[in-house]
Scaffold this active site. Sequence first.
Site, PDB file in Angstrom:
ATOM      1  CG  ASP A   8       2.040   7.337 -77.678  1.00 46.71           C
ATOM      2  OD1 ASP A   8       2.522   8.197 -78.446  1.00 46.71           O
ATOM      3  OD2 ASP A   8       2.683   6.338 -77.298  1.00 46.71           O
ATOM      4  CG  ASN A  28       6.522  15.447 -75.077  1.00 47.19           C
ATOM      5  OD1 ASN A  28       5.362  15.482 -74.673  1.00 47.19           O
ATOM      6  ND2 ASN A  28       7.055  14.298 -75.491  1.00 47.19           N
TER       7      ASN A  28
HETATM    8  C1  FPP Z   1       1.793  11.834 -78.530  1.00 45.00           C
HETATM    9  O1  FPP Z   1       1.813  11.514 -79.886  1.00 45.00           O
HETATM   10  C2  FPP Z   1       1.137  13.091 -78.289  1.00 45.00           C
HETATM   11  C3  FPP Z   1       1.758  14.202 -77.782  1.00 45.00           C
HETATM   12  C4  FPP Z   1       3.169  14.261 -77.411  1.00 45.00           C
HETATM   13  C5  FPP Z   1       1.057  15.450 -77.571  1.00 45.00           C
HETATM   14  C6  FPP Z   1      -0.394  15.335 -77.275  1.00 45.00           C
HETATM   15  C7  FPP Z   1      -1.006  16.549 -77.787  1.00 45.00           C
HETATM   16  C8  FPP Z   1      -2.215  16.664 -78.329  1.00 45.00           C
HETATM   17  C9  FPP Z   1      -3.234  15.610 -78.383  1.00 45.00           C
HETATM   18  C10 FPP Z   1      -2.617  17.948 -78.899  1.00 45.00           C
HETATM   19  C11 FPP Z   1      -2.553  19.074 -77.932  1.00 45.00           C
HETATM   20  C12 FPP Z   1      -3.375  18.822 -76.748  1.00 45.00           C
HETATM   21  C13 FPP Z   1      -4.115  19.739 -76.120  1.00 45.00           C
HETATM   22  C14 FPP Z   1      -4.853  19.392 -74.911  1.00 45.00           C
HETATM   23  C15 FPP Z   1      -4.230  21.097 -76.622  1.00 45.00           C
HETATM   24  P1  FPP Z   1       3.228  11.327 -80.595  1.00 45.00           P
HETATM   25  O2  FPP Z   1       3.547  12.579 -81.331  1.00 45.00           O
HETATM   26  O3  FPP Z   1       4.241  10.923 -79.589  1.00 45.00           O
HETATM   27  O4  FPP Z   1       2.891  10.164 -81.568  1.00 45.00           O
HETATM   28  P2  FPP Z   1       3.913   9.063 -82.145  1.00 45.00           P
HETATM   29  O5  FPP Z   1       4.378   8.250 -80.962  1.00 45.00           O
HETATM   30  O6  FPP Z   1       3.058   8.288 -83.078  1.00 45.00           O
HETATM   31  O7  FPP Z   1       5.022   9.800 -82.813  1.00 45.00           O
END
Ligand code: FPP
Length: 247
Positions: free
Chosen positions: A23, A71
């Site tokens: 996250d 998501n």
């Molecule tokens: C949460 O950060 C992260 C995600 C929803 C996606 C996780 C994806 C990756 C790390 C990249 C792709 C992964 C792989 C394995 C290819 P957020 O966007 O919710 O952050 P925020 O809460 O700060 O907005």
Amino acid sequence: MKHKPDQPSANGILPKHIAIIMDGNGRWARERGLRRVKGHEEGINSVREVTETCSAMKIRQLTLYAFSAENWKRPKTEVFYLMSLLERYLIHERPTIMKDNIRFTAIGRLNKLPAGVRRELKNTSEVSARNTGMVMCLALNYGGRTEIADAARSLAKAVDAGELNPSRITPRVFAKHLYDPQMSDPDLLIRTAGEMRWSNFLLWQASYAEFFVSNVFWPDFREPQLMEAIEAYRQRERRFGGLSRKP
Ligand code: FPP
């Protein structure tokens, strides 16, 4: 098992299965005046470093929550970017996965993912199927409640077909109908970016997982932060609903 009153029951040993809720990519990018997708892009470097470190430490399984069933509610452009990032990741990281002897798997409603992602998931799973090192599992279009509902449907079908007597449904039998029946329960569940939520991740499997919340955003979660979480786990006393071993 021998009673060792002065030692925590995690007993200094390493977790066999680590699961991570990644996250804070968006916040990482915002802090730097960048677009959210830059956070996801940098998050890939954390995925690589954490995977390689776990594999080198002989952790048996690493499960990463890469895309939840919820998501899809994000802007279309972000979803599209995440999917293309995932497809590129699977292509580019395949040689490293093979070099490290990692067996790659994925859980979730995978049939709803774009065709290119499904193709690369299949390729990576197939080429790495005989690898004997760490299992790396990506949770994609994954939701814990959906997984439990899907397992219940699968059990109901088996009952309907006369293959299963309802009186024989135990937690052990139920678990055989989850997305990956081979998956062991996670010992350590890490969440980054300081959030204290479970977010529908491995609801069945993480019943007795030890939680560790790191305040750093996922793109900054690297080997030192992973070691900090593992060290904290090693100090925990795991009771699984029983009584403390301490006098
Ligand atoms: C949460 O950060 C992260 C995600 C929803 C996606 C996780 C994806 C990756 C790390 C990249 C792709 C992964 C792989 C394995 C290819 P957020 O966007 O919710 O952050 P925020 O809460 O700060 O907005």
